[in-house]
Design a protein around this motif. Structure first.
Motif, PDB file in Angstrom:
ATOM      1  N   LYS A  98       0.820  -1.207   0.000  1.00  0.00           N
ATOM      2  CA  LYS A  98       0.000   0.000   0.000  1.00  0.00           C
ATOM      3  C   LYS A  98       0.856   1.261   0.000  1.00  0.00           C
ATOM      4  N   HIS A  99       2.017   1.211   0.638  1.00  0.00           N
ATOM      5  CA  HIS A  99       2.888   2.375   0.755  1.00  0.00           C
ATOM      6  C   HIS A  99       4.330   1.945   0.466  1.00  0.00           C
ATOM      7  N   LYS A 118       6.965   3.333  -0.943  1.00  0.00           N
ATOM      8  CA  LYS A 118       8.061   4.259  -0.639  1.00  0.00           C
ATOM      9  C   LYS A 118       8.383   4.243   0.854  1.00  0.00           C
ATOM     10  N   GLU A 119       7.340   4.262   1.684  1.00  0.00           N
ATOM     11  CA  GLU A 119       7.554   4.252   3.121  1.00  0.00           C
ATOM     12  C   GLU A 119       8.171   2.920   3.557  1.00  0.00           C
ATOM     13  N   THR A 120       7.732   1.820   2.953  1.00  0.00           N
ATOM     14  CA  THR A 120       8.293   0.508   3.268  1.00  0.00           C
ATOM     15  C   THR A 120       9.763   0.465   2.896  1.00  0.00           C
ATOM     16  N   LYS A 172      11.839   3.006   2.565  1.00  0.00           N
ATOM     17  CA  LYS A 172      12.590   3.872   3.468  1.00  0.00           C
ATOM     18  C   LYS A 172      12.873   3.156   4.788  1.00  0.00           C
ATOM     19  N   GLY A 173      11.868   2.451   5.300  1.00  0.00           N
ATOM     20  CA  GLY A 173      12.032   1.742   6.561  1.00  0.00           C
ATOM     21  C   GLY A 173      13.032   0.604   6.474  1.00  0.00           C
ATOM     22  N   LYS A 174      13.050  -0.100   5.369  1.00  0.00           N
ATOM     23  CA  LYS A 174      13.952  -1.244   5.210  1.00  0.00           C
ATOM     24  C   LYS A 174      15.385  -0.812   4.915  1.00  0.00           C
ATOM     25  N   THR A 219      18.684   7.419   3.939  1.00  0.00           N
ATOM     26  CA  THR A 219      17.284   7.226   3.567  1.00  0.00           C
ATOM     27  C   THR A 219      17.120   7.273   2.055  1.00  0.00           C
ATOM     28  N   ARG A 254      15.835   8.458  -1.364  1.00  0.00           N
ATOM     29  CA  ARG A 254      15.414   9.736  -1.927  1.00  0.00           C
ATOM     30  C   ARG A 254      14.781   9.464  -3.283  1.00  0.00           C
ATOM     31  N   GLU A 255      13.776  10.229  -3.625  1.00  0.00           N
ATOM     32  CA  GLU A 255      13.092  10.078  -4.911  1.00  0.00           C
ATOM     33  C   GLU A 255      14.096  10.131  -6.062  1.00  0.00           C
TER      34      GLU A 255
END
Length: 57
Positions: free
Chosen positions: A3-4, A6-8, A10-12, A17, A19-20
């Protein structure tokens, strides 16, 4: 499907971090390792994206 994604991602990845602006290099590395070779489902934007990657190099 995530569902998310990019956030997943970033977390992994942790630090540094995600970056786009890193997306193209990450996608190229994934393609070179065969990770984009067999998509599940279909999407014209994805097909165009993969076609563009095949022209790199």
């Amino acid at each position: 499907m995530l569902k998310h994604p990019k956030e997943t991602l970033k977390g992994k990845l942790g630090s540094p971090t995600f970056r786009e602006s890193d997306g193209a290099l990450i996608a190229k590395a994934a393609y070179e390792r065969g990770l984009l070779a067999k998509p599940q489902g279909s999407n014209r934007s994805y097909d165009d994206f993969v076609a563009e990657l095949t022209r790199w190099g």
